[in-house]
Design a protein around this motif. Sequence first.
Motif, PDB file in Angstrom:
ATOM      1  N   HIS A  77       0.828  -1.211   0.000  1.00 44.95           N
ATOM      2  CA  HIS A  77       0.000   0.000   0.000  1.00 44.95           C
ATOM      3  C   HIS A  77       0.861   1.260   0.000  1.00 44.95           C
ATOM      4  N   SER A  78       0.299   2.348  -0.543  1.00 44.19           N
ATOM      5  CA  SER A  78       0.812   3.684  -0.204  1.00 44.19           C
ATOM      6  C   SER A  78       0.443   3.865   1.255  1.00 44.19           C
ATOM      7  N   MET A  79       1.432   4.126   2.092  1.00 41.50           N
ATOM      8  CA  MET A  79       1.160   4.091   3.530  1.00 41.50           C
ATOM      9  C   MET A  79       0.151   5.156   3.959  1.00 41.50           C
ATOM     10  N   LYS A  80       0.093   6.271   3.228  1.00 37.79           N
ATOM     11  CA  LYS A  80      -0.830   7.320   3.662  1.00 37.79           C
ATOM     12  C   LYS A  80      -2.294   6.922   3.450  1.00 37.79           C
ATOM     13  N   ASP A  81      -2.554   5.907   2.637  1.00 40.03           N
ATOM     14  CA  ASP A  81      -3.928   5.430   2.424  1.00 40.03           C
ATOM     15  C   ASP A  81      -4.362   4.406   3.475  1.00 40.03           C
ATOM     16  N   VAL A  82      -3.444   3.999   4.335  1.00 37.22           N
ATOM     17  CA  VAL A  82      -3.743   2.928   5.292  1.00 37.22           C
ATOM     18  C   VAL A  82      -4.239   3.529   6.607  1.00 37.22           C
ATOM     19  N   ARG A 128      -6.901  18.074   3.484  1.00 38.96           N
ATOM     20  CA  ARG A 128      -5.633  18.649   3.956  1.00 38.96           C
ATOM     21  C   ARG A 128      -5.065  19.644   2.951  1.00 38.96           C
ATOM     22  N   ARG A 129      -5.070  19.248   1.674  1.00 39.63           N
ATOM     23  CA  ARG A 129      -4.525  20.146   0.654  1.00 39.63           C
ATOM     24  C   ARG A 129      -5.414  21.374   0.485  1.00 39.63           C
ATOM     25  N   LYS A 130      -6.726  21.154   0.498  1.00 36.19           N
ATOM     26  CA  LYS A 130      -7.665  22.265   0.331  1.00 36.19           C
ATOM     27  C   LYS A 130      -7.496  23.297   1.448  1.00 36.19           C
ATOM     28  N   ASN A 148      -7.494   8.027  -9.827  1.00 37.45           N
ATOM     29  CA  ASN A 148      -6.080   7.713  -9.656  1.00 37.45           C
ATOM     30  C   ASN A 148      -5.242   8.787 -10.348  1.00 37.45           C
ATOM     31  N   VAL A 149      -3.938   8.711 -10.160  1.00 37.80           N
ATOM     32  CA  VAL A 149      -3.052   9.787 -10.610  1.00 37.80           C
ATOM     33  C   VAL A 149      -3.243  10.079 -12.104  1.00 37.80           C
ATOM     34  N   ASN A 150      -3.323   9.029 -12.920  1.00 34.05           N
ATOM     35  CA  ASN A 150      -3.469   9.215 -14.374  1.00 34.05           C
ATOM     36  C   ASN A 150      -4.777   9.931 -14.711  1.00 34.05           C
ATOM     37  N   THR A 151      -5.868   9.488 -14.077  1.00 29.37           N
ATOM     38  CA  THR A 151      -7.173  10.114 -14.300  1.00 29.37           C
ATOM     39  C   THR A 151      -7.145  11.580 -13.921  1.00 29.37           C
ATOM     40  N   ARG A 152      -6.523  11.876 -12.785  1.00 29.09           N
ATOM     41  CA  ARG A 152      -6.509  13.261 -12.312  1.00 29.09           C
ATOM     42  C   ARG A 152      -5.703  14.167 -13.241  1.00 29.09           C
ATOM     43  N   LEU A 153      -4.595  13.639 -13.736  1.00 30.50           N
ATOM     44  CA  LEU A 153      -3.797  14.452 -14.673  1.00 30.50           C
ATOM     45  C   LEU A 153      -4.601  14.740 -15.938  1.00 30.50           C
ATOM     46  N   ILE A 165      -3.146  19.602  -7.314  1.00 29.38           N
ATOM     47  CA  ILE A 165      -2.070  19.189  -6.399  1.00 29.38           C
ATOM     48  C   ILE A 165      -1.895  17.668  -6.432  1.00 29.38           C
ATOM     49  N   PHE A 166      -0.670  17.214  -6.451  1.00 29.93           N
ATOM     50  CA  PHE A 166      -0.335  15.790  -6.478  1.00 29.93           C
ATOM     51  C   PHE A 166       0.787  15.510  -5.486  1.00 29.93           C
ATOM     52  N   ALA A 167       0.904  14.241  -5.087  1.00 31.07           N
ATOM     53  CA  ALA A 167       2.075  13.825  -4.320  1.00 31.07           C
ATOM     54  C   ALA A 167       3.218  13.638  -5.313  1.00 31.07           C
ATOM     55  N   LYS A 168       4.360  14.235  -4.991  1.00 28.73           N
ATOM     56  CA  LYS A 168       5.522  14.129  -5.877  1.00 28.73           C
ATOM     57  C   LYS A 168       5.894  12.654  -6.106  1.00 28.73           C
ATOM     58  N   ALA A 169       5.873  11.870  -5.031  1.00 32.14           N
ATOM     59  CA  ALA A 169       6.283  10.464  -5.140  1.00 32.14           C
ATOM     60  C   ALA A 169       5.402   9.703  -6.121  1.00 32.14           C
ATOM     61  N   GLY A 170       4.115   9.990  -6.103  1.00 30.03           N
ATOM     62  CA  GLY A 170       3.174   9.269  -6.962  1.00 30.03           C
ATOM     63  C   GLY A 170       3.465   9.493  -8.434  1.00 30.03           C
ATOM     64  N   LEU A 171       3.781  10.734  -8.794  1.00 32.47           N
ATOM     65  CA  LEU A 171       4.081  11.041 -10.198  1.00 32.47           C
ATOM     66  C   LEU A 171       5.428  10.458 -10.600  1.00 32.47           C
ATOM     67  N   GLU A 172       6.393  10.577  -9.700  1.00 33.59           N
ATOM     68  CA  GLU A 172       7.740  10.065 -10.024  1.00 33.59           C
ATOM     69  C   GLU A 172       7.729   8.566 -10.243  1.00 33.59           C
ATOM     70  N   ARG A 173       6.951   7.864  -9.403  1.00 32.79           N
ATOM     71  CA  ARG A 173       6.948   6.401  -9.499  1.00 32.79           C
ATOM     72  C   ARG A 173       6.445   5.906 -10.842  1.00 32.79           C
ATOM     73  N   ILE A 174       5.457   6.603 -11.407  1.00 35.62           N
ATOM     74  CA  ILE A 174       4.973   6.122 -12.694  1.00 35.62           C
ATOM     75  C   ILE A 174       5.560   6.945 -13.837  1.00 35.62           C
ATOM     76  N   ALA A 192       2.842   9.978   6.541  1.00 31.29           N
ATOM     77  CA  ALA A 192       3.356   8.826   5.780  1.00 31.29           C
ATOM     78  C   ALA A 192       3.347   9.011   4.258  1.00 31.29           C
ATOM     79  N   GLN A 193       3.094  10.225   3.773  1.00 28.25           N
ATOM     80  CA  GLN A 193       3.137  10.438   2.323  1.00 28.25           C
ATOM     81  C   GLN A 193       4.530  10.062   1.791  1.00 28.25           C
ATOM     82  N   GLY A 194       4.551   9.402   0.652  1.00 19.91           N
ATOM     83  CA  GLY A 194       5.824   9.013   0.034  1.00 19.91           C
ATOM     84  C   GLY A 194       6.382   7.689   0.540  1.00 19.91           C
ATOM     85  N   ALA A 195       5.714   7.086   1.534  1.00 18.07           N
ATOM     86  CA  ALA A 195       6.203   5.803   2.069  1.00 18.07           C
ATOM     87  C   ALA A 195       5.306   4.653   1.593  1.00 18.07           C
ATOM     88  N   MET A 196       5.910   3.510   1.369  1.00 16.62           N
ATOM     89  CA  MET A 196       5.161   2.301   1.014  1.00 16.62           C
ATOM     90  C   MET A 196       5.229   1.329   2.190  1.00 16.62           C
TER      91      MET A 196
HETATM   92  N1  LIG Z   1      -4.593   9.532  -2.220  1.00 10.41           N
HETATM   93  C1  LIG Z   1      -4.091   8.839  -3.363  1.00 10.41           C
HETATM   94  C2  LIG Z   1      -2.629   8.591  -3.272  1.00 10.41           C
HETATM   95  N2  LIG Z   1      -2.143   7.696  -2.400  1.00 10.41           N
HETATM   96  C3  LIG Z   1      -0.772   7.694  -2.521  1.00 10.41           C
HETATM   97  C4  LIG Z   1      -0.422   8.601  -3.505  1.00 10.41           C
HETATM   98  C5  LIG Z   1       0.930   8.904  -3.968  1.00 10.41           C
HETATM   99  C6  LIG Z   1       2.067   8.249  -3.231  1.00 10.41           C
HETATM  100  C7  LIG Z   1       2.245   8.719  -1.825  1.00 10.41           C
HETATM  101  O1  LIG Z   1       1.752   9.806  -1.442  1.00 10.41           O
HETATM  102  O2  LIG Z   1       2.916   8.019  -1.059  1.00 10.41           O
HETATM  103  C8  LIG Z   1      -1.590   9.172  -3.991  1.00 10.41           C
HETATM  104  C9  LIG Z   1      -1.693  10.175  -5.055  1.00 10.41           C
HETATM  105  C10 LIG Z   1      -1.625  11.605  -4.597  1.00 10.41           C
HETATM  106  O3  LIG Z   1      -1.824  11.903  -3.410  1.00 10.41           O
HETATM  107  O4  LIG Z   1      -1.416  12.488  -5.456  1.00 10.41           O
END
Ligand SMILES: NCc1[nH]cc(CCC(=O)O)c1CC(=O)O
Length: 305
Positions: A77-82, A128-130, A148-153, A165-174, A192-196
């Motif tokens: 998982h992307s840890m921030k989603d857990v 949080r971003r808003k 998902n990231v592709n749809t949002r772009l 706004i996007f997570a840098k890690a998410g774009l870099e990974r794909i 936990a953004q950016g952590a798996m």
């Molecule tokens: N909420 C969706 C999600 N979950 C994890 C990532 C990216 C990778 C990460 O943040 O670790 C993203 C995309 C985003 O927030 O733009």
Amino acid sequence: MTKTIRIGTRDSELALWQAHTVQRKLEALGYDTELISVKSTGDLILDKPLYELGITGIFTKTLDVAMINGTVDIAVHSMKDVPTKLPQGIIQAAVLERAASEDIFVFRDGKNADDFNAKTTIATGSLRRKAQWLNRYPYHQVVDLRGNVNTRLQKVADNDWTGAIFAKAGLERINLKPENHIVLDWMIPAPAQGAMVIAAMQNDTYSREACAQLNHADSALATYVEREFLSTLEGGCTAPIGAYAEIKENRIYFKGVLFSLDGSEKMEIEESVPVSECRNFGTLCALKILEGGGRALMEAIKKEL
Ligand SMILES: NCc1[nH]cc(CCC(=O)O)c1CC(=O)O
């Protein structure tokens, strides 16, 4: 005894990249693995903001069930989603070395931050971003953006918003490097953004021992502190909360923020302790916020959502 470790993943490009990464690392250690992808509820319901769905763990639930039913052994998982509280029987088997933790702003066309004006409209589905955006730019419009990231772009390209706004890690990974973007170095990331993270069943010693070899101690500690801050503040609801911890020369440096939904109110904390005193550090930081007015702010947020 050799057995095949079945790796469960969501089927978005980002999730598959993350699962493949874990697969490669386990194979490099000599383990047999197999990838099994599933659709998650969070990927199927796209017409509502996430917080309106009122379910925590919307991205992880399907994989939790697959693990409990024994159709997969571990889940990536992307840890921030857990959710901070894992289902009974499921444990955190490893946190991989963290990638970029920052948020970035992707412009629809050739603009830059100097062009922001009162008519600027930006898109994000994250409370949080808003809130952080409106705290900094109170006159901007913020619209919802899911997928998902592709749809949002793609949606950024198809709409007349200034950007999203996007997570840098998410774009870099794909491997998506939008030409026109800026790093939002002032924005506090999601905990936990950016952590798996790899989840496994508590009683599955074989998978747990395999995954433990992929654990990155500093990333595990930093994300632990951030998630402890989150769970102490939220107590099970969702709120605009940011948290970031970093370990340097045996000290943990922590920043945490709580905003009102409209971004007009902000409570923040910035503290450091030696790693040897990390016990409850995230909780203690959250308690300071709660006692300094955060409790009332959390009550107001719960009423509004
Ligand atoms: N909420 C969706 C999600 N979950 C994890 C990532 C990216 C990778 C990460 O943040 O670790 C993203 C995309 C985003 O927030 O733009």
